[in-house]
Scaffold this motif. Sequence first.
Motif, PDB file in Angstrom:
ATOM      1  N   THR A 129      48.827  31.591  33.618  1.00  0.00           N
ATOM      2  CA  THR A 129      49.467  31.335  34.914  1.00  0.00           C
ATOM      3  C   THR A 129      48.514  31.633  36.070  1.00  0.00           C
ATOM      4  OG1 THR A 129      50.402  33.583  34.977  1.00  0.00           O
ATOM      5  CG2 THR A 129      51.743  31.841  33.977  1.00  0.00           C
ATOM      6  N   LYS A 130      47.574  32.552  35.849  1.00  0.00           N
ATOM      7  CA  LYS A 130      46.595  32.852  36.897  1.00  0.00           C
ATOM      8  C   LYS A 130      45.681  31.653  37.132  1.00  0.00           C
ATOM      9  CE  LYS A 130      46.447  37.876  36.268  1.00  0.00           C
ATOM     10  NZ  LYS A 130      45.604  39.042  35.909  1.00  0.00           N
ATOM     11  N   SER A 246      36.373  41.967  42.184  1.00  0.00           N
ATOM     12  CA  SER A 246      37.277  40.857  41.880  1.00  0.00           C
ATOM     13  C   SER A 246      38.745  41.221  42.057  1.00  0.00           C
ATOM     14  CB  SER A 246      37.040  40.365  40.447  1.00  0.00           C
ATOM     15  OG  SER A 246      37.311  41.384  39.505  1.00  0.00           O
ATOM     16  N   HIS A 247      39.513  40.247  42.498  1.00  0.00           N
ATOM     17  CA  HIS A 247      40.969  40.391  42.621  1.00  0.00           C
ATOM     18  C   HIS A 247      41.591  40.468  41.233  1.00  0.00           C
ATOM     19  CE1 HIS A 247      45.059  39.913  43.958  1.00  0.00           C
ATOM     20  NE2 HIS A 247      45.187  38.752  43.351  1.00  0.00           N
ATOM     21  N   TRP A 248      41.131  39.617  40.331  1.00  0.00           N
ATOM     22  CA  TRP A 248      41.465  39.719  38.915  1.00  0.00           C
ATOM     23  C   TRP A 248      40.301  39.189  38.095  1.00  0.00           C
ATOM     24  CZ3 TRP A 248      41.241  35.285  36.131  1.00  0.00           C
ATOM     25  CH2 TRP A 248      41.577  34.060  36.729  1.00  0.00           C
ATOM     26  N   LEU A 275      38.010  36.189  39.981  1.00  0.00           N
ATOM     27  CA  LEU A 275      38.478  35.601  41.232  1.00  0.00           C
ATOM     28  C   LEU A 275      38.273  36.615  42.346  1.00  0.00           C
ATOM     29  CD1 LEU A 275      39.931  33.032  42.396  1.00  0.00           C
ATOM     30  CD2 LEU A 275      42.016  34.417  42.369  1.00  0.00           C
ATOM     31  N   LEU A 276      37.539  36.202  43.376  1.00  0.00           N
ATOM     32  CA  LEU A 276      37.262  37.070  44.518  1.00  0.00           C
ATOM     33  C   LEU A 276      37.850  36.464  45.783  1.00  0.00           C
ATOM     34  CD1 LEU A 276      34.873  37.863  42.464  1.00  0.00           C
ATOM     35  CD2 LEU A 276      33.669  38.620  44.522  1.00  0.00           C
ATOM     36  N   SER A 277      38.325  37.307  46.678  1.00  0.00           N
ATOM     37  CA  SER A 277      38.774  36.850  47.985  1.00  0.00           C
ATOM     38  C   SER A 277      37.557  36.622  48.878  1.00  0.00           C
ATOM     39  CB  SER A 277      39.696  37.888  48.628  1.00  0.00           C
ATOM     40  OG  SER A 277      38.971  39.078  48.921  1.00  0.00           O
ATOM     41  N   ALA A 278      37.760  35.900  49.965  1.00  0.00           N
ATOM     42  CA  ALA A 278      36.665  35.673  50.914  1.00  0.00           C
ATOM     43  C   ALA A 278      36.182  37.009  51.494  1.00  0.00           C
ATOM     44  CB  ALA A 278      37.124  34.735  52.026  1.00  0.00           C
ATOM     45  N   GLN A 279      37.118  37.924  51.700  1.00  0.00           N
ATOM     46  CA  GLN A 279      36.747  39.245  52.228  1.00  0.00           C
ATOM     47  C   GLN A 279      35.859  39.994  51.236  1.00  0.00           C
ATOM     48  OE1 GLN A 279      39.819  38.005  52.110  1.00  0.00           O
ATOM     49  NE2 GLN A 279      40.418  37.785  54.259  1.00  0.00           N
TER      50      GLN A 279
END
Length: 292
Positions: A129-130, A246-248, A275-279
């Motif tokens: 689902t991710k 990473s976010h996940w 998965l990384l955020s822009a921040q």
Amino acid sequence: MKKRKQNQQAFDDGPSDKALGVQDTNDSDEEDDDSQEIVNVDFEFFDPKEEDFHGVKALLRTYLDDATWDLSGFVDIILGQPTVGTVIKTAEDESPIGVITVLNLGRYKEKSCLLHVYDFLKRNVSDGTKVEAVFNNNPGEVGLLVSERLINIPEELASPLYKGLLDEVSWAIEDEPTKILRDSFKFKQYLIVSRIFQQLPKKKKKGAPKKLKKQSKQQSVSGNEEMDNGELIYIKPEDELFHKLSHWSCKFPASSEAAAAHEIQGLKQFRLVMLLSAQSMELFKSQFCIVE
């Protein structure tokens, strides 16, 4: 040419024993002779172009392990985006030995190669689902960061390489000729598919306590999270920081002939999806992209 970096380095197209922490058992005299051989190599950064097709394709041949997919189409997309992306070459050999770029998932979502990437990740990531969320919920805000280079390229090149890429993303937001193109580089998330190694647990001696055997079974049930106690070995220095920020993330066993070969050395190869955020990417840039 964008930038030149000179370093004394000999390199090869596969993971070296030194990079993987495997000790060499050859005769010390022979080792001394090898250590005296130094090759001067100039590394140069270029915009990708059509002539780089076969070299870039060779670098990405195991991007989806042994899967059959539209690799040629993937390379065409990379080469068709010269304003954001870099290939590394040497003065002696004009074939690329490294490539880095970031591709907008929404912009290329109808391309068969991106559909193959989606299928590969959904099939292997433990929580599918991710993957679905990344590819289906606002994919136009997600950049697929692709970075492959020969293992023995000096680690010092990674910092200017990523700084150049992230600078190009910023410039593209300002300089691309149309609003659609400018907006396509306003990434809110970055998806990275890389590879790492993990030390295999030592085989237990016969007569080990039953409790330990039972515990081992319970740990193996987790599938993609198995062998969590083994030391991780990051092939590329940037991946350790990406992993931390990473976010996940998710790792799963690689399926290729190269992966099987390294298991003999007491190492198991995994694919690492992050998965990384822009921040978080900005934080990565401030910590990793330090160019003197």
